[in-house]
Design an enzyme around this catalytic site. Structure first.
Site, PDB file in Angstrom:
ATOM      1  N   HIS A 162      50.087  33.816  43.868  1.00 18.56           N
ATOM      2  CA  HIS A 162      50.692  32.631  43.274  1.00 18.56           C
ATOM      3  C   HIS A 162      49.733  31.859  42.379  1.00 18.56           C
ATOM      4  O   HIS A 162      50.093  31.531  41.247  1.00 18.56           O
ATOM      5  CB  HIS A 162      51.360  31.730  44.310  1.00 18.56           C
ATOM      6  CG  HIS A 162      52.276  30.768  43.629  1.00 18.56           C
ATOM      7  ND1 HIS A 162      53.467  31.156  43.070  1.00 18.56           N
ATOM      8  CD2 HIS A 162      52.143  29.460  43.311  1.00 18.56           C
ATOM      9  CE1 HIS A 162      54.026  30.127  42.465  1.00 18.56           C
ATOM     10  NE2 HIS A 162      53.252  29.088  42.596  1.00 18.56           N
TER      11      HIS A 162
ATOM     12  N   ARG B 133      65.284  44.674  41.648  1.00 17.95           N
ATOM     13  CA  ARG B 133      64.227  44.787  40.654  1.00 17.95           C
ATOM     14  C   ARG B 133      63.468  46.094  40.897  1.00 17.95           C
ATOM     15  O   ARG B 133      63.708  46.780  41.887  1.00 17.95           O
ATOM     16  CB  ARG B 133      63.290  43.595  40.725  1.00 17.95           C
ATOM     17  CG  ARG B 133      62.466  43.550  41.985  1.00 17.95           C
ATOM     18  CD  ARG B 133      61.635  42.300  42.104  1.00 17.95           C
ATOM     19  NE  ARG B 133      60.427  42.352  41.292  1.00 17.95           N
ATOM     20  CZ  ARG B 133      59.320  41.630  41.554  1.00 17.95           C
ATOM     21  NH1 ARG B 133      59.287  40.816  42.583  1.00 17.95           N
ATOM     22  NH2 ARG B 133      58.263  41.714  40.789  1.00 17.95           N
ATOM     23  N   ARG B 134      62.533  46.408  40.019  1.00 21.52           N
ATOM     24  CA  ARG B 134      61.594  47.514  40.194  1.00 21.52           C
ATOM     25  C   ARG B 134      62.284  48.827  40.522  1.00 21.52           C
ATOM     26  O   ARG B 134      61.809  49.599  41.344  1.00 21.52           O
ATOM     27  CB  ARG B 134      60.626  47.217  41.337  1.00 21.52           C
ATOM     28  CG  ARG B 134      59.951  45.906  41.247  1.00 21.52           C
ATOM     29  CD  ARG B 134      58.904  45.731  42.291  1.00 21.52           C
ATOM     30  NE  ARG B 134      57.668  45.294  41.681  1.00 21.52           N
ATOM     31  CZ  ARG B 134      56.558  45.037  42.340  1.00 21.52           C
ATOM     32  NH1 ARG B 134      56.495  45.204  43.621  1.00 21.52           N
ATOM     33  NH2 ARG B 134      55.499  44.648  41.710  1.00 21.52           N
TER      34      ARG B 134
ATOM     35  N   HIS C   9      63.071  35.628  36.068  1.00 17.25           N
ATOM     36  CA  HIS C   9      62.326  34.368  36.226  1.00 17.25           C
ATOM     37  C   HIS C   9      60.943  34.459  35.585  1.00 17.25           C
ATOM     38  O   HIS C   9      60.555  33.608  34.814  1.00 17.25           O
ATOM     39  CB  HIS C   9      62.211  34.009  37.705  1.00 17.25           C
ATOM     40  CG  HIS C   9      61.248  32.901  37.973  1.00 17.25           C
ATOM     41  ND1 HIS C   9      61.511  31.595  37.603  1.00 17.25           N
ATOM     42  CD2 HIS C   9      60.012  32.881  38.527  1.00 17.25           C
ATOM     43  CE1 HIS C   9      60.483  30.837  37.935  1.00 17.25           C
ATOM     44  NE2 HIS C   9      59.565  31.592  38.494  1.00 17.25           N
ATOM     45  N   PHE C  10      60.183  35.516  35.902  1.00 17.22           N
ATOM     46  CA  PHE C  10      58.830  35.495  35.331  1.00 17.22           C
ATOM     47  C   PHE C  10      58.790  35.972  33.879  1.00 17.22           C
ATOM     48  O   PHE C  10      57.780  35.788  33.221  1.00 17.22           O
ATOM     49  CB  PHE C  10      57.778  36.166  36.224  1.00 17.22           C
ATOM     50  CG  PHE C  10      57.984  37.613  36.552  1.00 17.22           C
ATOM     51  CD1 PHE C  10      57.808  38.586  35.602  1.00 17.22           C
ATOM     52  CD2 PHE C  10      58.303  37.993  37.848  1.00 17.22           C
ATOM     53  CE1 PHE C  10      57.967  39.912  35.921  1.00 17.22           C
ATOM     54  CE2 PHE C  10      58.467  39.317  38.179  1.00 17.22           C
ATOM     55  CZ  PHE C  10      58.307  40.285  37.209  1.00 17.22           C
ATOM     56  N   HIS C  11      59.903  36.501  33.386  1.00 20.61           N
ATOM     57  CA  HIS C  11      59.918  36.745  31.946  1.00 20.61           C
ATOM     58  C   HIS C  11      60.230  35.477  31.155  1.00 20.61           C
ATOM     59  O   HIS C  11      59.864  35.365  29.997  1.00 20.61           O
ATOM     60  CB  HIS C  11      60.889  37.876  31.592  1.00 20.61           C
ATOM     61  CG  HIS C  11      60.261  39.224  31.794  1.00 20.61           C
ATOM     62  ND1 HIS C  11      60.240  39.861  33.021  1.00 20.61           N
ATOM     63  CD2 HIS C  11      59.584  40.043  30.950  1.00 20.61           C
ATOM     64  CE1 HIS C  11      59.598  41.003  32.911  1.00 20.61           C
ATOM     65  NE2 HIS C  11      59.180  41.145  31.671  1.00 20.61           N
TER      66      HIS C  11
ATOM     67  N   TYR D 158      49.496  30.372  38.102  1.00 19.63           N
ATOM     68  CA  TYR D 158      48.962  29.105  37.586  1.00 19.63           C
ATOM     69  C   TYR D 158      47.757  29.345  36.689  1.00 19.63           C
ATOM     70  O   TYR D 158      47.506  28.574  35.768  1.00 19.63           O
ATOM     71  CB  TYR D 158      48.632  28.144  38.733  1.00 19.63           C
ATOM     72  CG  TYR D 158      49.880  27.518  39.272  1.00 19.63           C
ATOM     73  CD1 TYR D 158      50.498  26.489  38.571  1.00 19.63           C
ATOM     74  CD2 TYR D 158      50.479  27.972  40.431  1.00 19.63           C
ATOM     75  CE1 TYR D 158      51.680  25.941  39.019  1.00 19.63           C
ATOM     76  CE2 TYR D 158      51.654  27.423  40.893  1.00 19.63           C
ATOM     77  CZ  TYR D 158      52.258  26.413  40.184  1.00 19.63           C
ATOM     78  OH  TYR D 158      53.425  25.877  40.633  1.00 19.63           O
TER      79      TYR D 158
END
Lengths: 563, 167
Positions: free
Chosen positions: A233, A449-450, A384-386, A237
């Site tokens: 995590h 996913r994946r 989300h992370f894209h 950041y």
């Protein structure tokens, strides 16, 4: 507040320093690796979306998961780390300077990272490490994969230590002065990075390497996962904070304004340092072996980052409004309409900031204890992370590229490159909206996913998912055009743009700004609180995990196609 | 440190909302028992049959009482073992009447797997050495795909089964 005030900096030290040719070479080396990674990683991303849409199959026995591993490692770990370290070195060089000795150590960090990256890349390309970038045990990759990763981390530590040294030496020379804001921010980010990556380094060096070499028979799976997410995590950041650096301290200058508040920016970074690390369990919410009460405690700690995020949003939009009104734009939204939308150095990061609104909202869903079960490991998470990493962070990095590269290469950002940049930002926005949007919806419908293309035995659900996968391929193809354009712009800015001087924009404080209170520079206190929070969040559950461990797992290499 | 008046309002409102949000989450988790699955039950991954639930004859669906069922599943790369039918063929689809209370218990003999009844909240990590379990009431009819949603190797996308909930 009755606080000791820091002496005002003298005129001379307030001027940004000049970056020498020799330094430029160092900073550019990191950028070369970053943009080569962008190209390779982007191509892998395109291939994945095409395979998943059911339109192509990979030739020459290349496996989907090999491509996926390369995509994740090279974009999430290589591109980001090199860009960030190169960018941060340039910030330090510009604000506090770099000595010859530090310069040499910085090159050492670069080469250690390069050796590690090449080792890892070769293992992946030979198909010996189809374990994805999270390399969850007990899937076993070739030991060279783990050793390479360890070297990348160690190289980045050298870079962090050089940064600390740079600030330390500057402070010795400028007693009683507050450190330059950007140098302060870089130091926070590298502190967080080092404290966090100790977790993954321990997992790799103590657990994975001996186990993959056969010196240890079994591995404690849950311990390795917990150490990974202790790092995983803060990793996000580590990507985000350099974007915040640009938003707080660079964008105001680009739009012709001043810093909103030096002390608030520092406070936000300190809070981000506190609440980035003791939160890894929110990635492990659906795991069977962690006490749910401790999961909940880490969920609460996770949400503390809402506070610095709200502060950041306020500061940035306040800067926009103050600047616009000072320029005389009237009405409720006049200041917004007249932002320099046609300046790509502003536009690209601005789209990134706007993307962070849905991105942050999605993050709240992911981390919220119960709701996580709806989306965990569905392709929603990929969406989300894209939208966060690959839009908010990456578009801000592109925004930095437009002035940083010409500044380092002694060239200029011309009108035509600026126009190309605007087109690039629009292509990226369109492609990502389609791809990430489709991923979010498919995830809510349960799509995993994946996973390579599969009809799942022809179920009705799977036949619904395929339409979203086709949409992802459309979005992915548009994004790949965006990547080609960005690589072209990078090459142009590096080798072909007209010679000249491009500004290194660093925002200044208002003439009448209230002085920054001394306590914000109390590094020992910040580190102590960070470590105390980590010990609070992890000690009891970690002891619990170890005490109640099941038998360890032997290595499994046949599932990834090796044996 | 100076805080602008509007910023104070903004932060008060933001932090206030956050507190309410966290209280709602805590209420759900601690008073209504909606914690994500975490039972900390361990098992030897190399000898899962030591646990009754994962003996071959107990795999798949078992009716416990009128509207109560247990579903025991062993995950391996790249298969969900739901037991065998009368002809000795592996079961790939299970049928459960609507409104039943079902306890899913899953473990793995090899690597980490996922267990998601797609489109529902039944979503668990399955890790070697642990039993993942989730009890729920199946309220909606239809065919649901069970997918492995954690990467388990090159055949990961071929790991699935189905649950049919009928009237």
């Amino acid at each position: 507040m009755l606080l000791e005030k820091i002496a005002e900096p003298n005129e001379e030290s307030r001027l940004p320093l000049t970056i020498s040719k020799q330094e430029s070479r160092l900073y550019m080396s990191f950028m070369y690796v970053a943009f080569i990674s962008l190209f390779i990683g982007g191509m892998m991303g395109l291939l994945q979306t095409l395979v998943r849409s059911g339109t192509i199959t990979l030739p020459w026995g290349i496996d989907y998961y090999q491509v996926l591993t390369l995509h994740g490692v090279i974009l999430a770990l290589v591109l980001t780390t090199y860009f960030i370290i190169g960018f941060q070195f340039s910030l330090m060089g510009k604000t506090v300077g770099i000595s010859q000795k530090q310069h040499k150590a910085a090159w050492l960090s670069f080469w250690v990272m390069v050796v590690g990256t090449i080792m890892t890349a070769i293992t992946i390309l030979l198909g010996k490490a189809n374990v994805l970038y999270t390399f969850y045990a007990p899937l076993k990759a070739h030991p060279a994969f783990y050793i390479g990763l360890a070297l990348v981390i160690i190289g980045s530590w050298i870079a962090g230590i050089v940064n600390f040294r740079q600030l330390y030496v500057w402070k010795k020379k400028h007693p009683g002065e507050k450190s330059p804001l950007l140098a302060f921010m870089v130091t926070i980010n590298m502190l967080m990075w080092i404290i966090a990556s100790i977790g993954v380094a321990v997992a790799v060096i103590v657990q994975f390497i001996p186990w993959s070499l056969g010196y240890a028979e079994t591995i404690n799976v849950l311990v390795s996962r917990t150490l990974f997410w202790y790092f995983g995590h803060p990793l996000v950041y580590f990507w985000l904070l350099p974007a915040y650096m640009a938003w707080y301290a660079i964008i105001p200058k680009i739009i012709g304004g001043k810093l909103f508040s030096d002390s608030l920016a520092r406070l936000a970074f300190i809070l981000l340092l506190f609440f980035s690390i003791p939160v890894g369990f929110h990635h492990q919410l659906t795991e069977p072996g962690i006490d749910p009460t401790w999961k909940f405690i880490q969920v609460v700690l996770t949400f503390m980052v809402v506070i610095p995020s709200l502060m950041t949003a306020f500061s940035i939009f306040a800067t926009f409004e103050i600047t616009g009104r000072r320029k005389g734009f009237k009405g409720l939204y006049g200041w917004f309409k007249h932002l320099p939308w046609k300046d790509v150095r502003f536009l690209a990061p601005m789209i990134g900031m706007l993307a962070f609104i849905p991105g942050g909202a999605g993050g709240i869903i992911n981390a919220s204890h119960q709701m996580n079960a709806v989306v965990h490991n569905t392709i929603w998470v990929t969406g989300h992370f894209h939208i966060t990493a690959a839009t908010t962070v990456v578009l801000t990095f592109f925004g930095i590229t437009y002035w940083l590269i010409p500044h380092l290469t002694g060239r200029t950002l011309t009108k035509s490159i600026n126009r190309l940049g605007i087109i690039q930002a629009i292509i990226w926005t369109v492609g990502m909206t389609i791809m990430s949007g489709a991923m979010h919806i498919q995830g809510l419908l349960g799509g995993p996913r994946r996973s390579s293309y599969s009809e799942y035995g022809g179920t009705e659900q799977a036949s619904e998912w395929i339409w979203y996968q086709i949409a992802q391929a459309v979005g992915g193809s548009i994004l790949f055009i965006g990547i080609l354009l960005m690589v072209f712009i990078f090459i142009k800015l590096t080798f072909f743009a007209p010679k000249g001087e491009e500004e290194f924009p660093i925002a200044e404080e208002e003439e009448d700004a209230t002085p920054t209170p001394m306590f914000l520079e109390n590094w020992k206190l910040w580190i102590a609180i960070t470590i105390a929070l980590i010990l609070f969040a992890y000690t009891i559950p970690f002891v619990d995990i170890i005490q109640n461990s099941p038998p360890g797992s032997p290595p499994f290499d046949w599932p990834i196609g090796n044996s | 440190m100076h805080l602008h008046k509007y910023e104070k309002i903004w932060l008060t409102f933001g932090i206030g909302s956050l507190v309410i949000f966290l209280v709602v989450l805590a209420f759900g988790a601690f008073w209504q028992g909606t914690h994500p699955q975490s039972h900390g039950v361990t098992i030897d991954p190399e000898n899962i049959e030591a646990n009754d639930a994962f003996k071959p004859e107990n795999l798949g669906i078992t009716k416990v009482s009128d509207d109560k069922y247990i579903v025991n599943i062993v995950a391996t790369a790249f298969n969900y073992n739901l037991g065998v039918d009368e002809e000795g063929k592996p079961v790939k689809d299970i049928r459960i009447p609507k409104g039943s209370t079902v306890l899913f218990q899953v473990t793995t003999k090899d690597v980490v797997h996922g267990f998601n009844v797609a489109g529902t909240n039944i979503n668990m990590m399955v890790e070697p050495g642990y039993i993942s379990s989730y009890e729920t009431v199946l309220d909606n009819t239809g065919e649901f795909t069970i997918v492995c949603n954690e990467y388990c190797g090159v055949g990961h996308h071929l790991m699935f089964a189905t649950v049919e909930v009928y009237e």
